[in-house]
Design a protein around this motif. Structure first.
Motif, PDB file in Angstrom:
ATOM      1  N   MET A 655     -54.015 -29.239 -33.511  1.00 51.70           N
ATOM      2  CA  MET A 655     -54.680 -29.370 -32.207  1.00 51.70           C
ATOM      3  C   MET A 655     -56.195 -29.331 -32.374  1.00 51.70           C
ATOM      4  N   GLU A 658     -57.335 -32.723 -34.291  1.00 52.44           N
ATOM      5  CA  GLU A 658     -57.148 -33.954 -33.532  1.00 52.44           C
ATOM      6  C   GLU A 658     -57.952 -33.968 -32.234  1.00 52.44           C
ATOM      7  N   VAL A 660     -57.185 -32.640 -29.277  1.00 54.82           N
ATOM      8  CA  VAL A 660     -56.304 -32.926 -28.133  1.00 54.82           C
ATOM      9  C   VAL A 660     -56.842 -32.212 -26.901  1.00 54.82           C
ATOM     10  N   LYS A 661     -56.824 -32.918 -25.756  1.00 52.68           N
ATOM     11  CA  LYS A 661     -57.373 -32.362 -24.520  1.00 52.68           C
ATOM     12  C   LYS A 661     -56.376 -32.378 -23.367  1.00 52.68           C
ATOM     13  N   GLN A 665     -50.762 -35.426 -24.649  1.00 52.12           N
ATOM     14  CA  GLN A 665     -51.100 -35.598 -26.057  1.00 52.12           C
ATOM     15  C   GLN A 665     -50.584 -34.414 -26.897  1.00 52.12           C
ATOM     16  N   ALA A 666     -50.712 -33.193 -26.320  1.00 54.59           N
ATOM     17  CA  ALA A 666     -50.256 -31.998 -27.037  1.00 54.59           C
ATOM     18  C   ALA A 666     -48.749 -32.043 -27.282  1.00 54.59           C
ATOM     19  N   LEU A 669     -47.999 -34.504 -30.051  1.00 58.61           N
ATOM     20  CA  LEU A 669     -48.417 -33.993 -31.349  1.00 58.61           C
ATOM     21  C   LEU A 669     -47.461 -32.905 -31.855  1.00 58.61           C
TER      22      LEU A 669
END
Length: 747
Positions: A655, A658, A660-661, A665-666, A669
């Motif tokens: 996290m 990458e 991730v926001k 997306q989280a 992933l």
């Protein structure tokens, strides 16, 4: 663990168990032996001696049985021979009287037959007796009376009084016949009954009174009848020896089958009593005197009891906790000490205070170190072992069992809050006090005894738990094990190793805090030990202290790996789990935390450096290096907590790298990370199910939802629900039905 090492550990642990069993046998024998007194026959006791157990007072029981036997009267039964003898004597008496009267008052009839050939005329009656009577003078009557008395004496052995004989001779013939009928009838009526001397006199008196009131004529004859009955009739009962012996034996057996019981605690010898042979024999039977024989029967019974407990224990541990059989010897020693300490204290306390045995100490300690199921099992067996030392007090087992269950349950639920230990103490003491009161009240014991039992249970429950909690640091020091109290101490920010991590590797420290949050949430969601997972995450990367700048989270400028060969970088990176073990042992971290630090990477591959090495080899026209050179050389996660920390560690690192926001997306992933771990077979030994993995994924998303300051994606859920409703409406208009897609995703 190699097979030879397992066999060695099993042999060592077996030896410790055998030694502990011998110690248990000796301890239980000593603890169950009552206090002995130096008393001999004729001594005056200087002690008040109470019964150490419930027992039958054989001497008192025998005394009462003999008394009951002596109170049984002789069994008397009616004798037909005696009854018939009295009836025959009365009939013979009256026959003698009749014969004497006939000789006195009647003349015989002489019949002359002229011709024997002429038959008798049947129309003419031939009288058997002459109807002619004579009137004897007084002298003849006196002679007849004397002859009657003499004949009765010679024939019947009875002395007929002259008055009765004279009355029988002088009365008219009709009166005599009436008297004869009455006498014979009353004789038969009396002899039918079962009568002794007193009963016979009473019945004759009642007969006289009845005849006097019922006779219309010759009422004076009622008294004559009574005198004749008294003269002739004898008691018709006789002693039955067989029936008497049976009745007395039945009375004896009835008392002996219900012996006099002396309750435990009852005073059997008071101060100042003289020791009699009976009391000395009773004291010897109870093993209360000095010099009594060694009680081999009790020792053998205790040995077999301990052996049975050991067999049951081995069966349990082989089925439910086999790792303990092959654990390090000091782990086995820790378990045995947790059992032996309360056993030693019980041997000293249980003799006088049966409810004061500190079983709850073992419940707290074993739960803290070995788990709830093991604690319940071990404390149950410990209660069985302590029972002989309490003389099998019925209240002890109930109070100890309920108190141990509560202590184990509250210890199992202990988390990071310090006040939970106060809850264990209060809950255990209140439970034991309440149970002791209820059991004593149900047995209708005295209020003084109820108060004593409640006090014993309360003090024992509280002190046992306090000692158990207080001794945990000593267990930690000696056996390097982990307990909730130890985990609370390790989780404090002021711990030296955490302070060092925060100062020397701040990025790693922040990374560990985030991993701990993820691991704690996931472990709690699937029912694993959240406290071990969280504290293990705090220390899982302490090996990076050996070279903190070689890890990205601690770098602020140039990356040293840019100047190193990929193989060298891989060697440095893959060493940090081993370095974590080394540093953790130096700071005496418990084994569960060291296991997490060692296993949180398993045998995964450093994909970045492997790809980089392959690219450089291709550019040089060489074969790619072996992939095992870029693989962690540590064991796979062997517990759910280790696997959770592995997933949390990989998730947090990915996290960050990458950037991730969003939750979408989280989620993507995290699914990729989990899929990669499953593909590399990193979770096969962890005990996690696919349902657990799905739950862990959702718990990670909940943590990052707060981290991103976003709400849980209810919008997506509503969209799914709305689309489902639309499809349902469409399907309701058609003749067929379609299956809805599942809400969850199976990896």
């Amino acid at each position: 663990m190699k097979g030879s090492e397992k066999r060695t550990r099993l042999a060592i642990n077996t030896a410790f168990v055998v030694i502990a069993a011998i110690v248990m046998i000796i301890t239980i024998y000593i603890g169950s032996s009552p206090r002995q007194y130096d008393l001999q026959i004729g001594d005056i006791s200087s002690y008040d001696i109470a019964a150490p157990l419930d027992f039958a007072d054989n001497a008192e029981t025998m005394r009462r049985a003999l008394e009951e036997m002596a109170q049984i009267p002789n069994v008397m039964i009616r004798s037909d021979a005696l009854s018939n003898e009295s009836s025959d004597a009365m009939r013979q008496l009256m026959l003698l009287v009749r014969e004497r009267r006939d000789a006195l008052y009647k003349e015989p009839y002489i019949s002359i037959i002229t011709d024997p050939s002429i038959p008798d005329d049947p129309t003419q009656a031939t009288p058997a007796e002459d109807i002619r009577t004579r009137r004897p003078d007084n002298h003849e009557i006196e002679i007849a009376v004397s002859s009657l008395i003499s004949e009765v004496d010679q024939t019947l052995g009875l002395v007929l009084p002259s008055g009765e004989a004279d009355a029988l001779i002088r009365m008219e013939d009709e009166r005599f016949r009436n008297l004869n009928a009455i006498v014979i009838a009353e004789t038969n009526a009396v002899t039918v009954k079962t009568l002794d001397d007193a009963g016979l006199r009473s019945v004759i008196e009642e007969t006289v009174v009845r005849l006097e009131s019922s006779m219309e004529y010759y009422r004076d004859d009622a008294f004559l009848v009574g005198r004749l009955l008294t003269l002739v009739i004898r008691p018709n009962v006789e002693y039955n020896e067989e029936a008497t012996d049976k009745a007395r034996q039945a009375a004896y057996d009835r008392v002996m089958s219900d012996p006099v019981m002396i309750n435990r605690g009852a005073r059997i010898i008071s101060q100042g009593d003289v020791i009699t042979p009976e009391s000395k024999a009773m004291l010897d039977d109870l093993n209360l005197t000095v010099g009594t024989r060694f009680d081999w029967q009790r020792l053998v019974s205790i040995a077999f009891l301990v052996l049975l407990i050991c067999v049951i224990g081995v069966m349990f541990f082989r089925r439910y906790a086999s790792e303990l059989l092959y654990s390090t010897p000091r782990t086995m020693i820790a378990l045995l000490i947790a059992i032996l300490l309360p056993l030693f204290m019980a041997a000293y306390l249980s003799r006088e205070l049966p409810l004061s045995s500190p079983v709850y100490f073992a419940a707290v300690v074993v739960t803290a170190y070995f788990g709830l199921r093991t604690s319940i099992f071990v404390t149950s067996l410990l209660i069985v072992l302590i029972a002989p030392m309490t003389s099998f007090n019925p209240s002890f087992a109930i109070v100890a069992l309920t108190g141990s269950l509560v202590a184990s349950l509250f210890t199992r639920g202990t988390s990071g809050r310090q006040d939970n230990y106060a809850r264990i103490i209060l809950a255990t003491s209140l439970t034991t006090a309440t149970t002791a009161f209820l059991v004593s009240f149900l047995q209708k014991e005295s209020w003084a005894l109820i108060s004593s039992h409640v006090t014993q249970a309360t003090v024992s429950g509280a002190l046992s738990v306090i000692i158990g909690i207080g001794i945990m640091p000593l267990f930690e020091l000696i056996f390097n094990t982990v307990s909730p109290l130890r985990l609370i101490e390790l989780s404090q920010p002021g711990h030296p190793l955490l302070k060092r991590l925060f100062v020397e590797a701040p990025g790693t420290s922040q990374h560990a805090m985030m991993v701990a949050n993820l691991a704690d949430t996931a472990a709690e969601a699937i029912g694993a030990d959240a406290m071990i997972a969280r504290v293990g995450a705090y220390f899982h990367d302490v090996g990076k202290l050996e070279a903190p700048l070689m890890f990205t989270e601690n770098q602020s400028g140039e990356n040293p790996h840019d100047h190193l060969a990929p193989l060298e970088s891989a060697r440095i990176i893959t060493r940090h789990p081993e370095d974590s073990m080394t540093i953790g042992r130096k700071y005496r971290l418990p084994m569960p935390l060291l296991r997490i630090a060692q296993e949180h990477h398993g045998s995964t591959v450093l994909q970045y450096f492997w790809n980089k090495a392959c690219q450089e080899a291709e550019e040089r026209g060489e074969e790619p290096p072996p992939i095992d050179s870029f693989r962690y050389r540590t064991p796979l996660p062997s517990t759910r907590e280790s696997a959770i920390v592995m997933l949390a560690d990989s998730t947090e690192a990915a996290m960050r790298s990458e950037g991730v926001k969003t939750l979408e997306q989280a989620e993507l992933l995290i699914k990729n990370i989990i899929k990669d771990k499953i593909d590399q077979e990193q979770l096969v030994s962890s005990g996690l199910s696919f349902a657990d993995v799905e739950t862990i994924l959702q718990s990670f998303l909940r943590v990052y939802a707060g981290h991103f300051h976003e709400r849980v994606p209810y919008r997506l859920q509503r969209t799914k629900k709305q689309s489902r409703r639309s499809s349902e409406r469409q399907s309701s208009t058609s003749s067929g039905n379609s299956d809805l897609p599942p809400d969850n995703v199976t990896l």
